[in-house]
Design a protein around this motif. Structure first.
Motif, PDB file in Angstrom:
ATOM      1  N   PHE A  25       0.828  -1.323   0.012  1.00 42.99           N
ATOM      2  CA  PHE A  25       0.000  -0.110  -0.102  1.00 42.99           C
ATOM      3  C   PHE A  25       0.843   1.136  -0.162  1.00 42.99           C
ATOM      4  CE2 PHE A  25      -3.405  -2.736   0.743  1.00 42.99           C
ATOM      5  CZ  PHE A  25      -4.512  -1.992   0.363  1.00 42.99           C
ATOM      6  N   VAL A  26       2.132   1.020   0.533  1.00 44.98           N
ATOM      7  CA  VAL A  26       3.023   2.273   0.882  1.00 44.98           C
ATOM      8  C   VAL A  26       4.261   1.994  -0.131  1.00 44.98           C
ATOM      9  CG1 VAL A  26       4.490   3.645   2.379  1.00 44.98           C
ATOM     10  CG2 VAL A  26       1.917   3.062   2.748  1.00 44.98           C
ATOM     11  N   ARG A  27       4.536   2.953  -0.911  1.00 51.95           N
ATOM     12  CA  ARG A  27       5.893   2.433  -1.570  1.00 51.95           C
ATOM     13  C   ARG A  27       6.818   3.578  -1.389  1.00 51.95           C
ATOM     14  NH1 ARG A  27       3.153   0.003  -7.258  1.00 51.95           N
ATOM     15  NH2 ARG A  27       1.527  -1.163  -5.828  1.00 51.95           N
ATOM     16  N   GLY A  28       8.303   3.004  -1.294  1.00 47.65           N
ATOM     17  CA  GLY A  28       9.214   4.101  -1.151  1.00 47.65           C
ATOM     18  C   GLY A  28       9.668   4.640   0.229  1.00 47.65           C
ATOM     19  N   ALA A  29       8.652   4.318   1.146  1.00 44.62           N
ATOM     20  CA  ALA A  29       9.083   5.219   2.395  1.00 44.62           C
ATOM     21  C   ALA A  29      10.296   4.535   3.054  1.00 44.62           C
ATOM     22  CB  ALA A  29       7.833   5.166   3.173  1.00 44.62           C
ATOM     23  N   ARG A  30      10.987   5.388   3.851  1.00 47.06           N
ATOM     24  CA  ARG A  30      12.267   4.929   4.648  1.00 47.06           C
ATOM     25  C   ARG A  30      11.763   5.051   5.915  1.00 47.06           C
ATOM     26  NH1 ARG A  30      17.696   5.850   3.186  1.00 47.06           N
ATOM     27  NH2 ARG A  30      17.617   5.767   0.911  1.00 47.06           N
ATOM     28  N   TYR A  31      11.113   6.272   6.474  1.00 46.98           N
ATOM     29  CA  TYR A  31      10.804   6.325   7.832  1.00 46.98           C
ATOM     30  C   TYR A  31       9.180   6.240   8.166  1.00 46.98           C
ATOM     31  CZ  TYR A  31      14.756   9.212   7.295  1.00 46.98           C
ATOM     32  OH  TYR A  31      16.176   9.550   6.769  1.00 46.98           O
ATOM     33  N   PHE A  32       9.204   5.798   9.479  1.00 50.00           N
ATOM     34  CA  PHE A  32       7.610   5.443   9.706  1.00 50.00           C
ATOM     35  C   PHE A  32       7.429   5.901  11.201  1.00 50.00           C
ATOM     36  CE2 PHE A  32       7.858   2.664   6.381  1.00 50.00           C
ATOM     37  CZ  PHE A  32       6.699   2.409   5.822  1.00 50.00           C
ATOM     38  N   ILE A  33       6.277   6.629  11.646  1.00 46.58           N
ATOM     39  CA  ILE A  33       5.922   6.933  12.700  1.00 46.58           C
ATOM     40  C   ILE A  33       5.258   5.850  13.383  1.00 46.58           C
ATOM     41  CG2 ILE A  33       4.618   8.395  14.322  1.00 46.58           C
ATOM     42  CD1 ILE A  33       5.615  10.784  12.651  1.00 46.58           C
ATOM     43  N   ILE A  34       5.616   5.101  14.419  1.00 44.54           N
ATOM     44  CA  ILE A  34       4.953   4.077  15.048  1.00 44.54           C
ATOM     45  C   ILE A  34       4.147   4.760  16.554  1.00 44.54           C
ATOM     46  CG2 ILE A  34       5.446   1.861  16.306  1.00 44.54           C
ATOM     47  CD1 ILE A  34       6.381   1.964  13.280  1.00 44.54           C
ATOM     48  N   GLY A  35       2.854   4.365  16.435  1.00 40.12           N
ATOM     49  CA  GLY A  35       2.201   4.633  17.491  1.00 40.12           C
ATOM     50  C   GLY A  35       1.857   3.514  18.288  1.00 40.12           C
ATOM     51  N   ILE A  36       2.339   3.836  19.741  1.00 43.11           N
ATOM     52  CA  ILE A  36       2.459   2.574  20.541  1.00 43.11           C
ATOM     53  C   ILE A  36       1.423   2.840  21.898  1.00 43.11           C
ATOM     54  CG2 ILE A  36       3.917   1.345  22.210  1.00 43.11           C
ATOM     55  CD1 ILE A  36       6.264   2.447  20.365  1.00 43.11           C
ATOM     56  N   LEU A  37       0.558   1.729  22.309  1.00 44.38           N
ATOM     57  CA  LEU A  37      -0.067   1.907  23.431  1.00 44.38           C
ATOM     58  C   LEU A  37      -0.173   0.587  24.364  1.00 44.38           C
ATOM     59  CD1 LEU A  37      -3.908   2.255  21.863  1.00 44.38           C
ATOM     60  CD2 LEU A  37      -2.527   3.810  23.378  1.00 44.38           C
ATOM     61  N   ASN A  38      -0.158   0.964  25.352  1.00 40.07           N
ATOM     62  CA  ASN A  38      -0.050  -0.232  26.369  1.00 40.07           C
ATOM     63  C   ASN A  38      -1.349  -0.993  26.422  1.00 40.07           C
ATOM     64  OD1 ASN A  38      -0.604  -1.420  29.269  1.00 40.07           O
ATOM     65  ND2 ASN A  38       1.572  -0.535  29.481  1.00 40.07           N
ATOM     66  N   GLN A  39      -1.268  -2.360  26.411  1.00 37.70           N
ATOM     67  CA  GLN A  39      -2.522  -3.077  26.502  1.00 37.70           C
ATOM     68  C   GLN A  39      -3.550  -2.850  27.365  1.00 37.70           C
ATOM     69  OE1 GLN A  39      -2.700  -5.772  24.335  1.00 37.70           O
ATOM     70  NE2 GLN A  39      -0.641  -6.562  24.112  1.00 37.70           N
ATOM     71  N   GLU A  40      -3.169  -1.976  28.400  1.00 35.28           N
ATOM     72  CA  GLU A  40      -4.210  -1.712  29.554  1.00 35.28           C
ATOM     73  C   GLU A  40      -4.931  -0.401  29.079  1.00 35.28           C
ATOM     74  OE1 GLU A  40      -4.783  -3.270  32.679  1.00 35.28           O
ATOM     75  OE2 GLU A  40      -3.416  -4.942  31.418  1.00 35.28           O
ATOM     76  N   GLU A  41      -4.262   0.092  28.366  1.00 33.78           N
ATOM     77  CA  GLU A  41      -4.798   1.549  27.774  1.00 33.78           C
ATOM     78  C   GLU A  41      -6.235   1.361  26.978  1.00 33.78           C
ATOM     79  OE1 GLU A  41      -6.092   4.696  27.944  1.00 33.78           O
ATOM     80  OE2 GLU A  41      -4.166   4.961  28.599  1.00 33.78           O
ATOM     81  N   LYS A  42      -7.433   1.748  27.495  1.00 33.90           N
ATOM     82  CA  LYS A  42      -8.320   1.525  26.730  1.00 33.90           C
ATOM     83  C   LYS A  42      -9.022   2.810  26.001  1.00 33.90           C
ATOM     84  CE  LYS A  42      -8.555  -2.666  28.237  1.00 33.90           C
ATOM     85  NZ  LYS A  42      -7.520  -3.471  27.254  1.00 33.90           N
ATOM     86  N   ASN A  43      -8.472   3.571  26.369  1.00 31.13           N
ATOM     87  CA  ASN A  43      -8.987   4.940  25.558  1.00 31.13           C
ATOM     88  C   ASN A  43      -8.180   5.256  24.252  1.00 31.13           C
ATOM     89  OD1 ASN A  43      -9.741   7.523  24.796  1.00 31.13           O
ATOM     90  ND2 ASN A  43      -9.546   8.274  26.911  1.00 31.13           N
ATOM     91  N   ILE A  44      -8.835   4.739  23.423  1.00 31.97           N
ATOM     92  CA  ILE A  44      -8.191   4.741  21.921  1.00 31.97           C
ATOM     93  C   ILE A  44      -8.527   6.035  21.393  1.00 31.97           C
ATOM     94  CG2 ILE A  44      -7.984   3.446  19.874  1.00 31.97           C
ATOM     95  CD1 ILE A  44      -7.702   1.214  21.633  1.00 31.97           C
ATOM     96  N   VAL A  45      -9.703   6.800  21.585  1.00 28.32           N
ATOM     97  CA  VAL A  45      -9.941   7.955  21.182  1.00 28.32           C
ATOM     98  C   VAL A  45      -8.926   9.205  21.423  1.00 28.32           C
ATOM     99  CG1 VAL A  45     -11.418   9.825  21.719  1.00 28.32           C
ATOM    100  CG2 VAL A  45     -12.571   7.739  21.671  1.00 28.32           C
ATOM    101  N   ASP A  46      -8.353   8.881  22.572  1.00 28.22           N
ATOM    102  CA  ASP A  46      -7.270   9.847  22.697  1.00 28.22           C
ATOM    103  C   ASP A  46      -5.802   9.509  22.101  1.00 28.22           C
ATOM    104  OD1 ASP A  46      -8.515  11.189  24.623  1.00 28.22           O
ATOM    105  OD2 ASP A  46      -7.537  10.645  26.570  1.00 28.22           O
ATOM    106  N   PHE A  47      -5.811   8.159  21.793  1.00 28.91           N
ATOM    107  CA  PHE A  47      -4.647   7.909  20.911  1.00 28.91           C
ATOM    108  C   PHE A  47      -4.938   8.515  19.625  1.00 28.91           C
ATOM    109  CE2 PHE A  47      -3.058   5.168  17.435  1.00 28.91           C
ATOM    110  CZ  PHE A  47      -1.590   5.116  17.659  1.00 28.91           C
ATOM    111  N   GLY A  48      -6.025   8.358  18.943  1.00 29.55           N
ATOM    112  CA  GLY A  48      -6.442   9.094  17.770  1.00 29.55           C
ATOM    113  C   GLY A  48      -6.049  10.523  17.827  1.00 29.55           C
ATOM    114  N   TYR A  49      -6.552  11.236  18.884  1.00 30.12           N
ATOM    115  CA  TYR A  49      -6.347  12.586  18.980  1.00 30.12           C
ATOM    116  C   TYR A  49      -4.997  12.922  18.832  1.00 30.12           C
ATOM    117  CZ  TYR A  49      -6.293  16.633  21.946  1.00 30.12           C
ATOM    118  OH  TYR A  49      -6.233  17.756  22.695  1.00 30.12           O
ATOM    119  N   ASN A  50      -4.069  12.264  19.592  1.00 28.62           N
ATOM    120  CA  ASN A  50      -2.617  12.500  19.596  1.00 28.62           C
ATOM    121  C   ASN A  50      -1.969  12.229  18.359  1.00 28.62           C
ATOM    122  OD1 ASN A  50      -2.127  13.594  22.140  1.00 28.62           O
ATOM    123  ND2 ASN A  50      -2.396  11.576  23.252  1.00 28.62           N
TER     124      ASN A  50
END
Ligand SMILES: Cc1cc2nc3c(=O)[nH]c(=O)nc-3n(C[C@H](O)[C@H](O)[C@H](O)COP(=O)(O)O)c2cc1C
Length: 285
Positions: A72-97
């Motif tokens: 789906f993505v071609r040529g990219a070298r860099y990626f930003i990885i979004g990381i959550l703790n398994q206990e973190e249930k607030n995924i809305v806040d993850f999307g916001y950030n």
């Protein structure tokens, strides 16, 4: 996060980019990004997440990088990885950030595309130092995208219907879900709502629905699903979409010097039949 340019312009500029030039990001810019990502991110409801930038490196053959995103993505070298703790249930806040980070990358002249499903988890996991109980919730390539969208990008975008957005009458309401909200009635909030409307969402499903209270500047944000779901198990990707809506709304009102804050203030509007799930309210001053 601070923006130097108008957030309204940045939101308008942002579009998903899936083809990248095989170029490094300059060290000064990389340092800036690393600094931005260094801190722990907390959303309006206390949800914590963290982000890292990874470089797939010179030795990583482009074919391998491409496989990491199923092509789906071609040529990219860099990626930003979004990381959550398994206990973190607030995924809305993850999307916001994460969306704030995406918009900051747009301001820095870099291309991005949210990847919630079309990435090979194991391949990214290998490049990231995950702590115990952490997982990668979403990722995005970041870098210099090709000057014009490549044919395959256009095909993906066309097949998802990425350029289209629902009209106001299907998204924004006043009082309850039966009366559409007009731009006139929304008044000073019209631009913030428009910035929600043009935001990105998984498969461009635009699951946000917003109800303005009749006699106040309180806006209730709902997630619209195609079928009934337990409120404890709202689909993660849809919650991220709602976080994107919250971030676009808040960044725009702040730029316009409109006061207010996020609250949990469920108005209990009858919404079960429509499969609308209450998420949060903006209470204007
Ligand atoms: C939470 C989320 C997950 C997404 N996941 C993917 C994905 O896995 N693969 C992909 O190619 N695009 C993905 N997208 C990008 C959307 O398809 C895109 O944002 C939408 O079609 C609107 O197009 P635009 O971003 O160009 O405005 C995702 C977007 C969001 C917000």
């Amino acid at each position: 996060m601070k923006f130097e340019n108008s957030i309204i312009e940045i939101i308008n500029q942002r579009t998903s980019r899936r083809a990248y030039k095989d170029l490094e990001i300059e060290s000064s810019k990389l340092e800036k990004i690393t600094k931005i990502l260094k801190k722990e991110f907390t959303g309006p409801f206390g949800g914590k997440s963290r982000f890292e930038i990874i470089n797939c490196g010179f030795d990583d053959p482009s074919e391998k990088r491409r496989l990491g995103t199923y092509g789906f993505v071609r040529g990219a070298r860099y990626f930003i990885i979004g990381i959550l703790n398994q206990e973190e249930k607030n995924i809305v806040d993850f999307g916001y950030n994460f969306e704030k980070i995406i918009l900051k990358m747009t301001e820095l002249g870099l291309g991005t595309v949210w990847l919630g499903s079309t990435f090979r988890y194991s391949q990214f996991e290998d490049c990231t130092k995950l702590k115990k109980d952490e997982y990668i919730a979403a990722t995005s390539p970041v870098g210099y995208s090709s000057d014009k969208p490549k044919t395959y990008e256009k095909i993906i975008s066309w097949s998802i219907g990425s350029r289209k957005r629902k009209p106001w009458s299907e998204l924004f309401f006043i009082g309850d879900f039966s009366t559409p909200l007009t731009e006139d009635i929304a008044g000073k909030y019209a631009t913030a709502l428009e910035m929600v409307r043009i935001g990105p969402s998984a498969a461009n499903k635009e699951p946000w629905r917003i109800v303005k209270e009749k006699n106040s500047d309180t806006y209730h944000f709902y997630l619209c699903l195609s079928r009934k779901q337990s409120t404890d198990e709202l689909p993660p990707m849809k919650q991220m979409d709602m976080g994107i809506a919250l971030s676009h709304f808040e960044l725009t009102v702040k730029e316009q010097k409109i006061g207010g804050k996020w609250m949990k203030k469920n108005p209990n509007i009858d919404s079960t039949e429509k499969n609308h799930y209450y998420i949060a309210s903006w209470v204007g001053k």
